[in-house]
Design an enzyme around this catalytic site. Structure first.
Site, short mmCIF file in Angstrom:
data_model
loop_
_atom_site.label_atom_id
_atom_site.label_comp_id
_atom_site.label_asym_id
_atom_site.label_seq_id
_atom_site.Cartn_x
_atom_site.Cartn_y
_atom_site.Cartn_z
N GLY A 51 11.59 -30.54 0.59
CA GLY A 51 11.65 -31.80 -0.14
C GLY A 51 11.17 -33.04 0.61
N SER A 75 11.31 -40.31 2.25
CA SER A 75 12.13 -39.20 1.75
C SER A 75 13.41 -39.03 2.58
CB SER A 75 11.35 -37.87 1.83
OG SER A 75 10.27 -37.85 0.94
N ASP A 116 5.99 -24.93 -4.72
CA ASP A 116 6.48 -25.55 -5.95
C ASP A 116 7.63 -24.68 -6.45
OD1 ASP A 116 6.97 -26.12 -8.67
OD2 ASP A 116 4.97 -27.00 -8.88
N VAL A 117 8.83 -25.24 -6.50
CA VAL A 117 10.02 -24.41 -6.76
C VAL A 117 10.13 -23.91 -8.20
CG1 VAL A 117 11.38 -25.38 -4.85
CG2 VAL A 117 11.53 -26.43 -7.14
N ILE A 129 15.65 -31.74 -3.21
CA ILE A 129 14.69 -31.69 -4.31
C ILE A 129 15.39 -32.03 -5.62
CG2 ILE A 129 13.33 -30.06 -5.71
CD1 ILE A 129 12.62 -28.59 -3.12
N ALA A 172 13.51 -35.04 -12.93
CA ALA A 172 13.69 -35.07 -14.38
C ALA A 172 12.55 -35.90 -14.95
CB ALA A 172 15.04 -35.71 -14.72
N TYR A 196 21.29 -42.51 -15.31
CA TYR A 196 21.18 -41.28 -14.52
C TYR A 196 21.20 -40.04 -15.42
CZ TYR A 196 21.22 -38.67 -10.14
OH TYR A 196 20.89 -37.84 -9.09
N LYS A 246 23.27 -32.73 -11.38
CA LYS A 246 23.99 -32.82 -10.09
C LYS A 246 25.39 -32.21 -10.20
CE LYS A 246 20.88 -34.91 -7.51
NZ LYS A 246 20.09 -34.14 -6.54
N ILE A 266 19.34 -45.08 -2.14
CA ILE A 266 18.36 -45.41 -1.09
C ILE A 266 17.00 -45.57 -1.77
CG2 ILE A 266 17.20 -44.58 1.00
CD1 ILE A 266 19.62 -42.90 1.65
N SER A 282 11.58 -41.46 -5.28
CA SER A 282 12.34 -40.98 -6.44
C SER A 282 13.22 -42.06 -7.03
CB SER A 282 13.23 -39.80 -6.06
OG SER A 282 12.51 -38.61 -6.08
#
Ligand code: NAD
Ligand code: IMJ
Length: 257
Positions: free
Chosen positions: A14, A20, A65-66, A93, A96, A157, A164, A193, A197
């Site tokens: 990630g 990051s 790429d997961v 990682i 959405a 969110y 999550k 942070i 993303s």
């Protein structure tokens, strides 16, 4: 802290750029003497990461790429060839669709719901399954990143908060599965942070300002602080901890607001 991860092979998934959270973790682990393996999503991020790590001797970089089972399998096959044994895995990682991260949660599409779960949660389950047979040194530590939006309804969110919550539940089930092999699984619930993303997120700057005014420790957390907590969780200092979620958010989650 120089020797905490000496001779330990740590895979960090990630890292995209210098902002990051995974990059903060990489730096903490590198400074603690770990052999670092990084996985990046695509060709573009791989190029950035190669540039970032130019002066860090011995770092190995993979592309994965997961959402693609074949790529996940292929990466772990290559890791087995390269290092034989893994001691740590960091999963940093999440994704959405942007349109699902504003407005009402009930407007989430089926497709958007499944995509968020696939990238942000199932990827941890799959990576753990492949990492387990490589964690043959009598110890292992797996760490993932989560956010308070799993426990509270935080504006915008939405589908990520539900993902999550599933991620944190997965941490508990994986910790129960792998405890007998002395492989620990924990999460870090990071405060907001400004990473890539987070930057594009609706009202992020005003939310960050409100958070900064209220947090007990008065300072927003940084990638470095998350990195140091990840280092603790990856090292034997945390050997009695598994299935846990550690809030690294300047104390924000304790507030009754
Ligand atoms: P980031 O954009 O730097 O990291 C997200 C990573 O996910 C990127 O490297 C991206 O390449 C990767 N990714 C997305 N889809 C992928 C796919 N299909 N295959 C492989 N990789 C993929 O942002 P970040 O803020 O560092 O996020 C890292 C983790 O921290 C996420 O799980 C995020 O939810 C969590 N987190 C972030 C914050 C914050 O405020 N930034 C707070 C708490 C938790
Ligand atoms: C993300 C969305 C809404 C509110 C948010 C966030 N708050 C915070 C974040 C308050 C702190 C950042 N965060 C914790 C994340 O996990 C971000 C995940 C994310 C961000 C994007 C933006 C760009 C995009 N898709 C994304 N998918 C996941 O297209």
């Amino acid at each position: 802290m120089a020797e905490l991860l000496k001779d330990k092979n740590i895979l960090i998934m990630g890292v995209s750029n210098k902002w990051s959270i995974a990059w903060g973790i990489t730096q903490a682990c590198f400074d603690a003497g770990a052999n670092i393996l990084l996985s990046c999503q695509d060709e573009r991020t791989e190029k950035t990461v190669r540039e970032l790590t130019r002066n860090m001797e011995g770092i190995k970089i993979y592309r994965c790429d997961v959402t693609d089972d074949e790529q996940v399998k292929c990466m772990f096959d290559n890791i087995k060839k390269d290092v034989d044994v893994l001691h740590g895995l960091v999963h940093s990682i999440a994704f959405a669709k942007k349109e699902e991260l504003e407005g009402a949660y009930y407007n989430t599409s089926r497709d958007g719901y499944l995509l968020a779960q696939n990238i942000s949660v199932y990827s941890l389950v799959a990576a753990t399954r492949y990492a387990k047979p490589l964690m043959t040194d009598g110890e292992g530590s797996i760490v993932t990143l989560t956010y308070l939006g799993s426990e509270r309804a935080i504006p915008n969110y939405n589908v990520m908060g539900v993902a999550k919550a599933a991620l944190e539940a997965s941490v508990r089930y994986l910790a129960a599965d792998l405890g007998p092999d002395n492989i620990r699984v924990n999460s870090i619930s990071a405060g907001p942070i400004k990473t890539i993303s987070a930057r594009g997120v609706k009202d992020f700057t005003s939310m960050l300002k409100q958070y900064e005014e209220k947090i007990p420790l008065k300072q927003p957390v940084t990638q470095k602080e998350i990195g140091d907590t990840a280092l603790f969780l990856l090292s034997s200092l945390s050997r009695g901890i598994t299935g846990e979620n550690i809030h690294v958010d300047g104390g924000y989650h304790i507030l009754g607001i």
